[in-house]
Motif scaffolding. Sequence first.
Motif, PDB file in Angstrom:
ATOM      1  N   THR A  33      41.743  42.916  39.990  1.00  0.00           N
ATOM      2  CA  THR A  33      41.967  44.152  39.217  1.00  0.00           C
ATOM      3  C   THR A  33      43.155  44.919  39.786  1.00  0.00           C
ATOM      4  O   THR A  33      42.999  46.012  40.335  1.00  0.00           O
ATOM      5  CB  THR A  33      40.706  45.031  39.224  1.00  0.00           C
ATOM      6  OG1 THR A  33      40.351  45.363  40.586  1.00  0.00           O
ATOM      7  CG2 THR A  33      39.537  44.311  38.565  1.00  0.00           C
ATOM      8  N   ILE A  53      34.371  40.546  36.494  1.00  0.00           N
ATOM      9  CA  ILE A  53      35.534  40.585  37.372  1.00  0.00           C
ATOM     10  C   ILE A  53      35.302  39.548  38.460  1.00  0.00           C
ATOM     11  O   ILE A  53      34.238  39.522  39.086  1.00  0.00           O
ATOM     12  CB  ILE A  53      35.728  41.978  38.013  1.00  0.00           C
ATOM     13  CG1 ILE A  53      36.143  43.012  36.958  1.00  0.00           C
ATOM     14  CG2 ILE A  53      36.768  41.923  39.137  1.00  0.00           C
ATOM     15  CD1 ILE A  53      36.085  44.447  37.461  1.00  0.00           C
ATOM     16  N   ASN A  66      38.316  47.876  40.459  1.00  0.00           N
ATOM     17  CA  ASN A  66      36.941  47.461  40.187  1.00  0.00           C
ATOM     18  C   ASN A  66      36.051  48.591  39.671  1.00  0.00           C
ATOM     19  O   ASN A  66      35.384  48.467  38.638  1.00  0.00           O
ATOM     20  CB  ASN A  66      36.299  46.906  41.461  1.00  0.00           C
ATOM     21  CG  ASN A  66      36.704  45.478  41.775  1.00  0.00           C
ATOM     22  OD1 ASN A  66      37.672  44.951  41.217  1.00  0.00           O
ATOM     23  ND2 ASN A  66      35.972  44.850  42.672  1.00  0.00           N
TER      24      ASN A  66
END
Length: 256
Positions: A33, A53, A66
């Motif tokens: 991310t 993720i 995140n």
Amino acid sequence: MAKLQIYQFPALKDNYGYLVHDSATGATAAIDTPEVAAILNALDTTGWRLTHILNTHHHFDHAGGNAELKAKTGCTIIGPKGEKDLIPGIDRAVGEGDIVEVGSARARVIEVPGHTRGHVAYHFADDHVVFVGDTLFALGCGRLFEGTAAQMWTSLGKLMALPDDTTVYCAHEYTQSNARFALTVEPHNAALVARASEIDEKRARGEWTVPTTIALEKATNPFLRAASADLRATIGLTNAADVDVFAETRARKDKF
């Protein structure tokens, strides 16, 4: 057999972000991310909904988004067990040989410490792709911030053992600089000389040099070529162990 759709996009100064989409189920994972706005824009562009993720390691340009993305989407965060206390919002910690599912797509986790102590890669064997974070770059490898040369050499060996046709998605556009260094340590590698010229042409046109392949890296990346007589002669380690050749090559890159 799963058939992944992969959407690549630039983020931050020189990062790449990736969305991995399983069209059979609609599941979509972000590989790391690096930048929330860039990821949200990619989701808008593709029309996909973020469900996962997959973090490769804890550095901010890989896990810094995140918490915000989880708050916005409710996605599940998966990351390396060796860094579970450093991965924001982690739901599942994974290690060597674990299987991660993104819908019907399956990735095997490969532990590749060296850049960080718990770094992992995600290998989607059915789709012949691997996401390597900052362990392996096009013509490069990650700095040894938390690990040793021996650890990184072992990690790179795991990636070299993947099938030659594996497409390698790394996290940064460092290739042109890496090529300049590579030519200083293996100047007589014809494949490298040709590749460096192609890279200069691509960058002049504003084109990306990522992804790459395992075969191409084995042929041209000095950090995978400790057995090369040309490389060994150039750095003065003709009879050294492979790991020592790698360590000296990495040390020279650190000062380049």
